[in-house]
Each structure stands twice: as C-alpha cells, then as structure tokens.
Design a protein around this motif. Structure first.
Motif, PDB file in Angstrom:
ATOM      1  N   MET A 274      84.431  65.432  67.005  1.00  8.00           N
ATOM      2  CA  MET A 274      85.874  65.627  66.777  1.00  8.00           C
ATOM      3  C   MET A 274      86.605  64.294  66.843  1.00  8.00           C
ATOM      4  O   MET A 274      87.489  64.063  67.672  1.00  8.00           O
ATOM      5  CB  MET A 274      86.455  66.625  67.777  1.00  8.00           C
ATOM      6  CG  MET A 274      85.949  68.032  67.587  1.00  8.00           C
ATOM      7  SD  MET A 274      86.099  68.677  65.893  1.00  8.00           S
ATOM      8  CE  MET A 274      87.877  68.919  65.796  1.00  8.00           C
ATOM      9  N   GLY A 275      86.229  63.408  65.950  1.00  7.49           N
ATOM     10  CA  GLY A 275      86.816  62.076  65.908  1.00  7.49           C
ATOM     11  C   GLY A 275      88.055  62.006  65.039  1.00  7.49           C
ATOM     12  O   GLY A 275      88.691  63.011  64.712  1.00  7.49           O
ATOM     13  N   GLU A 276      88.362  60.798  64.623  1.00  5.35           N
ATOM     14  CA  GLU A 276      89.590  60.523  63.867  1.00  5.35           C
ATOM     15  C   GLU A 276      89.642  61.289  62.552  1.00  5.35           C
ATOM     16  O   GLU A 276      90.675  61.848  62.191  1.00  5.35           O
ATOM     17  CB  GLU A 276      89.674  59.016  63.609  1.00  5.35           C
ATOM     18  CG  GLU A 276      90.856  58.598  62.755  1.00  5.35           C
ATOM     19  CD  GLU A 276      90.816  57.131  62.389  1.00  5.35           C
ATOM     20  OE1 GLU A 276      91.757  56.666  61.734  1.00  5.35           O
ATOM     21  OE2 GLU A 276      89.829  56.447  62.752  1.00  5.35           O
ATOM     22  N   THR A 277      88.521  61.312  61.817  1.00  4.22           N
ATOM     23  CA  THR A 277      88.529  61.941  60.498  1.00  4.22           C
ATOM     24  C   THR A 277      88.739  63.445  60.596  1.00  4.22           C
ATOM     25  O   THR A 277      89.548  64.015  59.857  1.00  4.22           O
ATOM     26  CB  THR A 277      87.201  61.642  59.772  1.00  4.22           C
ATOM     27  OG1 THR A 277      87.020  60.233  59.674  1.00  4.22           O
ATOM     28  CG2 THR A 277      87.211  62.248  58.380  1.00  4.22           C
ATOM     29  N   GLY A 281      93.390  61.622  62.086  1.00  6.15           N
ATOM     30  CA  GLY A 281      93.972  60.589  62.921  1.00  6.15           C
ATOM     31  C   GLY A 281      94.489  61.108  64.248  1.00  6.15           C
ATOM     32  O   GLY A 281      95.486  60.591  64.773  1.00  6.15           O
ATOM     33  N   TYR A 282      93.820  62.131  64.795  1.00  2.00           N
ATOM     34  CA  TYR A 282      94.171  62.739  66.086  1.00  2.00           C
ATOM     35  C   TYR A 282      95.539  63.426  66.068  1.00  2.00           C
ATOM     36  O   TYR A 282      96.120  63.680  67.112  1.00  2.00           O
ATOM     37  CB  TYR A 282      94.119  61.699  67.217  1.00  2.00           C
ATOM     38  CG  TYR A 282      92.817  60.930  67.246  1.00  2.00           C
ATOM     39  CD1 TYR A 282      91.652  61.537  67.693  1.00  2.00           C
ATOM     40  CD2 TYR A 282      92.740  59.615  66.795  1.00  2.00           C
ATOM     41  CE1 TYR A 282      90.444  60.849  67.708  1.00  2.00           C
ATOM     42  CE2 TYR A 282      91.535  58.922  66.796  1.00  2.00           C
ATOM     43  CZ  TYR A 282      90.394  59.544  67.249  1.00  2.00           C
ATOM     44  OH  TYR A 282      89.199  58.861  67.255  1.00  2.00           O
ATOM     45  N   THR A 283      96.038  63.745  64.866  1.00  2.00           N
ATOM     46  CA  THR A 283      97.340  64.414  64.763  1.00  2.00           C
ATOM     47  C   THR A 283      97.206  65.934  64.772  1.00  2.00           C
ATOM     48  O   THR A 283      98.137  66.628  65.188  1.00  2.00           O
ATOM     49  CB  THR A 283      98.080  63.988  63.478  1.00  2.00           C
ATOM     50  OG1 THR A 283      97.294  64.355  62.329  1.00  2.00           O
ATOM     51  CG2 THR A 283      98.310  62.478  63.462  1.00  2.00           C
ATOM     52  N   LEU A 284      96.080  66.465  64.285  1.00  2.00           N
ATOM     53  CA  LEU A 284      95.894  67.911  64.262  1.00  2.00           C
ATOM     54  C   LEU A 284      95.463  68.447  65.621  1.00  2.00           C
ATOM     55  O   LEU A 284      95.595  69.644  65.885  1.00  2.00           O
ATOM     56  CB  LEU A 284      94.851  68.289  63.204  1.00  2.00           C
ATOM     57  CG  LEU A 284      95.183  67.876  61.762  1.00  2.00           C
ATOM     58  CD1 LEU A 284      94.016  68.209  60.833  1.00  2.00           C
ATOM     59  CD2 LEU A 284      96.452  68.576  61.289  1.00  2.00           C
ATOM     60  N   PRO A 287      94.931  64.547  71.759  1.00  2.00           N
ATOM     61  CA  PRO A 287      94.083  64.378  72.949  1.00  2.00           C
ATOM     62  C   PRO A 287      94.836  64.590  74.263  1.00  2.00           C
ATOM     63  O   PRO A 287      94.249  65.057  75.245  1.00  2.00           O
ATOM     64  CB  PRO A 287      93.601  62.923  72.829  1.00  2.00           C
ATOM     65  CG  PRO A 287      93.695  62.613  71.370  1.00  2.00           C
ATOM     66  CD  PRO A 287      94.893  63.368  70.886  1.00  2.00           C
ATOM     67  N   ALA A 288      96.130  64.272  74.285  1.00  2.00           N
ATOM     68  CA  ALA A 288      96.904  64.423  75.519  1.00  2.00           C
ATOM     69  C   ALA A 288      97.283  65.873  75.781  1.00  2.00           C
ATOM     70  O   ALA A 288      97.337  66.316  76.933  1.00  2.00           O
ATOM     71  CB  ALA A 288      98.163  63.556  75.446  1.00  2.00           C
ATOM     72  N   ARG A 289      97.530  66.633  74.708  1.00  2.00           N
ATOM     73  CA  ARG A 289      97.946  68.034  74.837  1.00  2.00           C
ATOM     74  C   ARG A 289      97.260  68.858  73.745  1.00  2.00           C
ATOM     75  O   ARG A 289      97.894  69.223  72.749  1.00  2.00           O
ATOM     76  CB  ARG A 289      99.467  68.158  74.731  1.00  2.00           C
ATOM     77  CG  ARG A 289     100.224  67.609  75.929  1.00  2.00           C
ATOM     78  CD  ARG A 289     101.731  67.699  75.715  1.00  2.00           C
ATOM     79  NE  ARG A 289     102.156  66.781  74.663  1.00  2.00           N
ATOM     80  CZ  ARG A 289     102.467  65.502  74.884  1.00  2.00           C
ATOM     81  NH1 ARG A 289     102.377  65.010  76.108  1.00  2.00           N
ATOM     82  NH2 ARG A 289     102.853  64.705  73.902  1.00  2.00           N
ATOM     83  N   PRO A 290      95.979  69.164  73.906  1.00  2.00           N
ATOM     84  CA  PRO A 290      95.277  69.927  72.855  1.00  2.00           C
ATOM     85  C   PRO A 290      95.910  71.289  72.600  1.00  2.00           C
ATOM     86  O   PRO A 290      95.914  71.771  71.463  1.00  2.00           O
ATOM     87  CB  PRO A 290      93.861  70.068  73.398  1.00  2.00           C
ATOM     88  CG  PRO A 290      93.727  68.980  74.410  1.00  2.00           C
ATOM     89  CD  PRO A 290      95.083  68.788  74.998  1.00  2.00           C
ATOM     90  N   GLY A 291      96.401  71.949  73.648  1.00  2.00           N
ATOM     91  CA  GLY A 291      97.068  73.228  73.468  1.00  2.00           C
ATOM     92  C   GLY A 291      96.139  74.366  73.070  1.00  2.00           C
ATOM     93  O   GLY A 291      96.610  75.330  72.431  1.00  2.00           O
ATOM     94  N   LYS A 292      94.875  74.270  73.423  1.00  2.00           N
ATOM     95  CA  LYS A 292      93.930  75.322  73.055  1.00  2.00           C
ATOM     96  C   LYS A 292      92.691  75.204  73.938  1.00  2.00           C
ATOM     97  O   LYS A 292      92.431  74.157  74.557  1.00  2.00           O
ATOM     98  CB  LYS A 292      93.551  75.232  71.578  1.00  2.00           C
ATOM     99  CG  LYS A 292      92.932  73.918  71.171  1.00  2.00           C
ATOM    100  CD  LYS A 292      92.659  73.894  69.666  1.00  2.00           C
ATOM    101  CE  LYS A 292      93.820  73.335  68.868  1.00  2.00           C
ATOM    102  NZ  LYS A 292      94.802  74.206  68.392  1.00  2.00           N
ATOM    103  N   THR A 306      85.018  62.346  75.937  1.00  2.00           N
ATOM    104  CA  THR A 306      85.374  60.980  75.548  1.00  2.00           C
ATOM    105  C   THR A 306      86.798  60.920  75.009  1.00  2.00           C
ATOM    106  O   THR A 306      87.560  60.013  75.334  1.00  2.00           O
ATOM    107  CB  THR A 306      84.380  60.449  74.498  1.00  2.00           C
ATOM    108  OG1 THR A 306      83.078  60.412  75.070  1.00  2.00           O
ATOM    109  CG2 THR A 306      84.759  59.048  74.048  1.00  2.00           C
ATOM    110  N   VAL A 307      87.159  61.878  74.168  1.00  2.00           N
ATOM    111  CA  VAL A 307      88.512  61.928  73.589  1.00  2.00           C
ATOM    112  C   VAL A 307      89.236  63.183  74.062  1.00  2.00           C
ATOM    113  O   VAL A 307      90.358  63.117  74.553  1.00  2.00           O
ATOM    114  CB  VAL A 307      88.457  61.882  72.049  1.00  2.00           C
ATOM    115  CG1 VAL A 307      89.869  61.946  71.465  1.00  2.00           C
ATOM    116  CG2 VAL A 307      87.741  60.614  71.583  1.00  2.00           C
TER     117      VAL A 307
END
Length: 538
Positions: A274-277, A281-284, A287-292, A306-307
């Motif tokens: 679950m990297g950048e791609t 770009g970690y927008t979907l 990392p701070a608030r996954p919400g799920k 890690t992320v």
C-alpha cells in the motif's frame, strides 16, 4: 579440490538454477569455466541493464531467484537499473559481480568499486567474498536472503583471485527459506473481521503468489462476495473476468475505484505494501488518519506498520493465508457494494476514443481478446502502458510482466525471459518508442537464443509521459521530449525478423497472424502525436 568458479557453479546447480543471464567479463572467467560442466543455460546479453531485467523477469515469472553475472566497474553499474526493479518489485534475485583481485583492493585498481557501499541502498544484502573456502556459505546465504521475508535482490562481489583459487570444501544443502504456518482459526478471524463491516474490500499484491494462490483467492471471492482490487501491475493475480474483480490501484487508476478505496470501511491487504502508487500519493488513504479497519498480511514483519498502522496483522504470505481459508465461507452484508464496484470497472473498460487512425485503446483490446489469457504481456513505462493497464484483461497468473518500479526499457528483456521460460506461449511486448530504444540491442539476444517474441511499438515520436507533464506545467514550451525513431521495418529485417508498419486499424490483424507463425516480429503503430494518454490529447 575445486577452483572457486567450479564451487560457485556447483552451488547454482544445488539450488536448482536452470538459467543465468550475463554479459561476460574477464573478472569472472573462472565462473564461466565452472558453468561449462553444468546444464545451466547462460543467456548472454548485449548490455548489463538488459541482462539484469531479464534475470528479474525470470524471478518474477518463476518465483525462484533470477541469477545474473556481470563484470566489475561499468558492468556492475549498468546492472543497477535491473536490481532497482527487483527491489521495488520484491523479486528474488542473486547477482554475482566480478571484482578486482583481493590482493589489489583499495588501490584504485582498474574498474575497482566498493560494491558493499555502492549496492547496499539498492538491494537486500551486498557482500564480498574474501575466502574461497567460504563460497558455499555466502552463496547459500545469498539464495536464502533473496527468498526470505519480502523477497528481493542480493549482490555478491567475487574477487577474481578468490574465484580462481583452489579449495577443498564440502557443498552445502540448497537454501530453504523458513515459512511460518498459518493457524486456520486465526485466518478465519481476519475474514470474520472483514465481513463484519459494511464496505469491505480485499486488496492483493506483492510477492510470493502462485497459481494456487490465484485459485484460492478466486474461491474466496466467490464464496464471500467480497470485491477484489489489485495493486499496480499485479492484474494477473485474479482472473479479470471474475465478477468480483474491480480493477487496479495503479497509475492512471479508475477514479471511481480510488473513491471506493477511500470509502471502504475495512481493508484486507494481502501481500501488498500500500505505497504511494496504490493510494494516489497517500491521498486516498491518509497514514495519519486511515479512518478504516486495516488488516495487513505480509511475509516481512518490517513492512507491517511502515506507513499504515494496521488494526490487526499477520506475518505470512498471502498464499499461506488464502490456503488456510479454504472451505471457510460467510457472506458480505451488502452485495450491491461489490456489484456497483464491478459495474464501475466494466464502464472503465469501455474504450474511450483517442485521436488518429491507429488507436491504442483498440489495439490493446484486440490483442487482449485475441489471445484470451494465453499470451504473456510485458511492458515497461510510459503513457502507452496506461492503455495496457486499462484495457487488457488478464485471465491467469503470470500472464503479466511489468515493473512496479516504473522502469523504462523493461518490456523487451522481460519478454525474452518469458519466451525462454515458456516457449509454447505467445509473448507480446508493448513498448513505447522511447521505452524500447533503452534496451533495443537485446533484439540480438532474442534472435541468438530463439526467443520468438512480438513487439508492439507505440510510436508517437516523443517521451509521451514527460510531454504530458510538460504541457500541464509549461504549456507550449516543448523542450527535451521529442524523439527520432529508426525505420522499424528495416531494423526488424536487420535482426533477422519481420517488421510491420501499422497506419490503419485494419492492418493489425494480418500482422498478428504473421507473428503467430513464429519468428521475431516488430509491429510499429504510427500513432497521432496529439494523443497523450487514455483520457487526454495534446
């Protein structure tokens, strides 16, 4: 008593190596001599970057470490691109690099490089063998590290006097990476957690997959009704015709799939990082608030958390977890959640018209439908690849070879490696004109070793991806993105193959008919330069 090259070759055989990829060099003559006594094919390439990509593709295709031999200095540095692909793509690979004599080290000898320092940021482990008698230990460890946890590349530097020296040393048994058993009750707990949510999703990717893992994933999706998305360039992990397959989280992903990832309330991540791609770009997925709820299964404990901090996790391969879930069932709460996601995928598959008489969306769809999963499709990087990802349908495991690292030049070497491993299957390489010209010389390798591949060249006369970004940021100010192309029909003939220039869609079928009869074929698509991507024109 054996010289070091013989010890090395014997241990390649012990570890089940059937094929190596190389560009020969005087620094490992003893290793070449050792290979002479074994039925290990040595695929001699034209440049170390192409050889490294072939070795990586072999590892990706077979699940066994791809093996590379390159000489010191420029040979080793040329190979770095393929090693980077292996590290990013979690592909098992062992690279043997010739080195100056140990007696001359640290004198700035001819082509001397400190490979521990040079390769350490690029690979899982980089070492130099300093005693001939310890070759079995180092080689066995190299194969162990390459296949353990998150698989990846290993580099062993071999001083030429260590390879040529004589030693009396016993052989070691083949490397056997440790595998943790998965408790079926623990696996069922993950499934129950996932099914207790309203908008669950399975996301698959990463290393250590197999045809059996694909079958187990298919059975699980069928039994539960759960939607399955894949990460970048892992579309062959499930039959794309399955009603629960909902698309790929990659470059140029379906925007509706991206929004569905954001809206999901639970994710079972099988093998992926679950990297950048995958997350745009970690927008979907913040990392701070996954919400799920995030349930992460990965073979390397260092990758978990890690992320994204998971709600629960397990150190195991996705294949082992899926095997532990065989026979377990349960149903998703809202079947419309999966059905709507599948409908979004089907809509995204409808070709969107692009400029010009030759249309990439139609080309990819025609090739995909024609071979219906029989072919292995390869590609490198460029805007042309977005058409392959969007419109091709992969029907079985390892029908796709593509770099998640986004490396240009990969498609042609990968196609050669695939054809050598599966001579009975059609192998189709998609390549942009810029992408192909980075490893074009490997057409000679294809001809030398009888790899009858078909290369479909998307020729728009430019570095299309960079031109697209250039037009976004500096419109109308074209700089450094135009390309000169050779005459591909004549080039194919020069390599003993057949060339086809396609200027209208009705010409493609005949070219593919000819390619299916065997031999090397280059099919050049003359594309409208105004076409930039699947959705945008100049």
């Amino acid at each position: 008593m054996r010289h070091g090259g013989k010890i090395l070759a014997d241990h390649l055989a012990i570890n089940g190596v059937r094929r190596v990829f190389s560009v020969p060099g005087e620094s490992f003559l003893a290793a070449l001599d050792g290979l002479y006594d074994h039925q290990i094919a040595n695929i001699v390439c034209r440049q170390e970057g192409g050889a490294a990509m072939m070795a990586e593709a072999h590892g990706k295709l077979t699940g066994q470490p791809g093996v590379l031999f390159v000489t010191r200095g420029p040979g080793a540095t040329n190979a770095a691109s393929g090693l980077h692909v292996a590290m990013q793509d979690s592909t098992p690979m062992v690279a043997f690099v010739g080195q100056v004599a140990l007696a001359d080290r640290d004198r700035g000898a001819f082509q001397e490089v400190d490979y521990r320092r040079f390769f350490s940021p690029l690979v899982k482990w980089a070492a130099e063998v300093e005693t001939t008698a310890r070759l079995p230990e180092y080689i066995t460890r190299a194969f162990q590290v390459a296949q353990s946890g998150r698989p990846g590349p290993v580099v062993l530097a071999l001083p030429e006097d260590i390879l040529s020296a004589i030693a009396d040393v016993p052989d070691l048994a083949p490397a056997k990476p440790a595998m943790a058993a998965v408790d079926p009750a623990r696996a069922r707990g993950f499934l129950d957690q996932l099914l207790s949510h309203d908008r669950p999703m399975i996301v698959v990717g990463g290393p250590c997959w197999s045809a059996q893992a694909e079958a187990d994933l298919t059975a699980l999706a069928t039994a539960t009704g759960l939607p399955v998305a894949v990460t970048f360039r892992r579309q062959d992990y499930i039959d794309n015709a399955h009603p629960n397959y909902i698309g790929d989280l990659g470059v140029g992903m379906n925007p509706k799939l991206g929004q569905r990832l954001r809206a999901a309330d639970a994710l079972l991540i099988l093998g992926a990082r679950m990297g950048e791609t995958a997350t745009n770009g970690y927008t979907l997925l913040d990392p701070a608030r996954p919400g799920k709820t995030i349930l992460h299964i990965h073979p390397d404990p260092d990758e978990i958390g890690t992320v994204y901090q998971p709600s629960d996790s397990l150190v195991a391969t996705a294949a082992d977890l899926l095997a532990a879930l065989r026979g377990h069932a349960g149903r998703i709460r809202d079947r419309d959640w999966t059905a709507q996601a599948r409908a979004d995928y089907e809509a995204w598959q409808v070709p969107q018209d692009t400029p010009g008489a030759v249309k990439m969306e139609q080309v990819v769809r025609l090739v995909s439908d024609r071979y219906a999963g029989r072919a292995i499709l390869t590609n490198g990087a460029g805007n042309y690849a977005a058409f392959v990802h969007r419109y091709a349908r992969y029907r079985g495991y390892r029908s796709q070879l593509a770099p998640t690292s986004g490396s240009m030049g990969y498609g042609l070497p990968a196609a050669i490696a695939a054809k050598l491993e599966h001579p009975d299957r059609p192998v189709i390489c998609f390549a942009g004109d810029g992408c192909l010209q980075m490893t074009l010389q490997e057409l000679s390798t294809a001809r030398q070793f009888g790899a009858d591949i078909t290369v479909i060249i998307a020729n728009n006369g430019r570095y299309g991806t960079i031109r697209m970004h250039q037009e976004n940021h500096y419109p109308g100010r074209v700089s450094g993105t135009e390309l000169f192309n050779p005459d591909y029909v004549q080039l194919a003939a020069a390599y003993g193959g057949t060339g086809h220039q396609i200027t209208a869609m009705d010409q493609l079928g005949g070219a593919l008919d000819a390619a299916d009869q065997g031999g090397l074929h280059l099919i050049e698509l003359r594309l409208d330069p105004a076409m930039l991507s699947t959705t945008r024109s100049l």
